[in-house]
Design an enzyme around this catalytic site. Sequence first.
Site, PDB file in Angstrom:
ATOM      1  N   CYS A  82      21.855  61.752 -20.894  1.00  0.00           N
ATOM      2  CA  CYS A  82      21.811  60.402 -21.448  1.00  0.00           C
ATOM      3  C   CYS A  82      22.941  60.247 -22.466  1.00  0.00           C
ATOM      4  CB  CYS A  82      20.455  60.191 -22.110  1.00  0.00           C
ATOM      5  SG  CYS A  82      20.332  58.649 -22.992  1.00  0.00           S
ATOM      6  N   ARG A  84      26.361  58.491  -8.319  1.00  0.00           N
ATOM      7  CA  ARG A  84      26.113  57.257  -9.061  1.00  0.00           C
ATOM      8  C   ARG A  84      25.517  57.575 -10.436  1.00  0.00           C
ATOM      9  NH1 ARG A  84      22.382  54.524 -12.016  1.00  0.00           N
ATOM     10  NH2 ARG A  84      20.751  55.229 -10.595  1.00  0.00           N
TER      11      ARG A  84
END
Lengths: 304, 304
Positions: B238, B12
């Site tokens: 990120c 995920r």
Amino acid sequence: MSDVQIVEVGPRDGFQSVGPIIPTEKKVEILQALYATGVRRVEATSFVSKAAVPQLADAPEILMAADKLDGLDAQVLVPTARQAERAITAGARHLVFVLSVSEQHNMSNVRRSTTESIDEYAAIMRMLPQSGKMRINIATAFDCPFEGRLEPKQTLSVLQQLIGLETPHEIALCDTTGRVTPDHVDALFVEALEKFPEIQNWAFHAHDTYGLGTANTLAAWNSGIRIFDASVAGLGGCPFAPGATGNVATEDLVWMFEGMGVSSGIDLNALLAVARDVAALPGAQTGGRVRDAMAQKLITPNRS
Amino acid sequence: MSDVQIVEVGPRDGFQSVGPIIPTEKKVEILQALYATGVRRVEATSFVSKAAVPQLADAPEILMAADKLDGLDAQVLVPTARQAERAITAGARHLVFVLSVSEQHNMSNVRRSTTESIDEYAAIMRMLPQSGKMRINIATAFDCPFEGRLEPKQTLSVLQQLIGLETPHEIALCDTTGRVTPDHVDALFVEALEKFPEIQNWAFHAHDTYGLGTANTLAAWNSGIRIFDASVAGLGGCPFAPGATGNVATEDLVWMFEGMGVSSGIDLNALLAVARDVAALPGAQTGGRVRDAMAQKLITPNRS
């Protein structure tokens, strides 16, 4: 005064691992830049065989440059009594003697048995000037590339023999392979501190090869250790392991300790500038995270 | 039985950060490979807007594949009541609801105020089947990219509001930015565990962006936490910070815990094979150290 003492070992442990010879002036420039960030302890160089480690052939010049920096405690590593004599003659007053708990590692590192190295230690202590300080670096204090895990009792036994001869100013327990885990760091330090109360200063030397550089440093901190080795930009890498990282990065430790409210006396932003300069050295193998993270600038470092 | 429970969030949190769409069959293959290493908890996917996160548009298929693996506890993340409904309809029985302590982060993440998210939580709890489990992920529990450090009392206040409505099965405190330090991890968990004894399961979600993934995990472990999120190969990075690493790598945590004599139930060598496969995904931003260190094979991993 800082709450934690960080010993910058990049100029010795780091530079030693770099293949292409770094010009002496560049080394001095980096030393001065580190000093300007607030670094007040440094392992400046090592007096070793020039044939074995050509990168550190300029040890006397580096030592001289370090001694010009006011208030800088510059230690130099010596593997033998002969090299200690060379260092003392060159003006060194803070020596670091290295020996391994592991016979096999000691043999490969300094071509002596551990017992022979202990004798060298005694010889060096006899030649140390009154004003001199001696640190012992215990290599493979936890784990050896050849012999695997070393039990605390093996390391304590070597410490017992050394301390029985003469009390050093400081003892550093070194995780040479980077494979120690925090529980083992804690167990050995707790036992060593209890067993040898005559030792005033204990230090921990972490490697980040397996990602535990900061975790193991934290474990040692929790066990009462307040002196830590680290290398700017994580410079160090093992010559036998391209890509594997070496020493824990100074900037990662400064980041961690300052974030914990523990003053290191080192300016992180200034240190990052030096770290980027060091990382750009030809042949440099670097490590650590904070350098990359701060370079992204995505996150305002508002930690207040 | 393992002594520590590692929740594999790569499928995920990791996949979500990968740009190029990973074929569903490849995702299923990785899920099965992770299961074969001994992983028994996984954050399998997230039910989110397909427009916002096209990478996770195959959530129902992934959930179905995960449910075929015997004894695998597959949780799925849901940001809203509407998505929770979709997940439950698709057969999900272990939901993860995420909300941020920081208003600004919550707004940017799910376009709702924290108070609105707390209302959504209550709505989801009402629709959760009898056999269902609910984990709450508290994002920015320590630190926010916009607001900086968050004080424990801010996070405890949000927890109070949530728990006041309905007791979840588990609460995970998440270091969204990777900027928390071990003292802060410890302080918040100690206070939370004392204040909310009705919560049976607490988890910690570490990021390694600033090199403290393992150190912060260790701090949480020392505070009594036994459930940790981690991402295989450190997958996560990120999207706003190329090069910055994301989640702490599962293999680094397995290495640390197994080295401490704490069984994770996961076979490290098998996991490393999966980690290398995951790291080779186009667009993967990876992290962690153990993968590289073990690839060098210089050191016989004799840790006995």
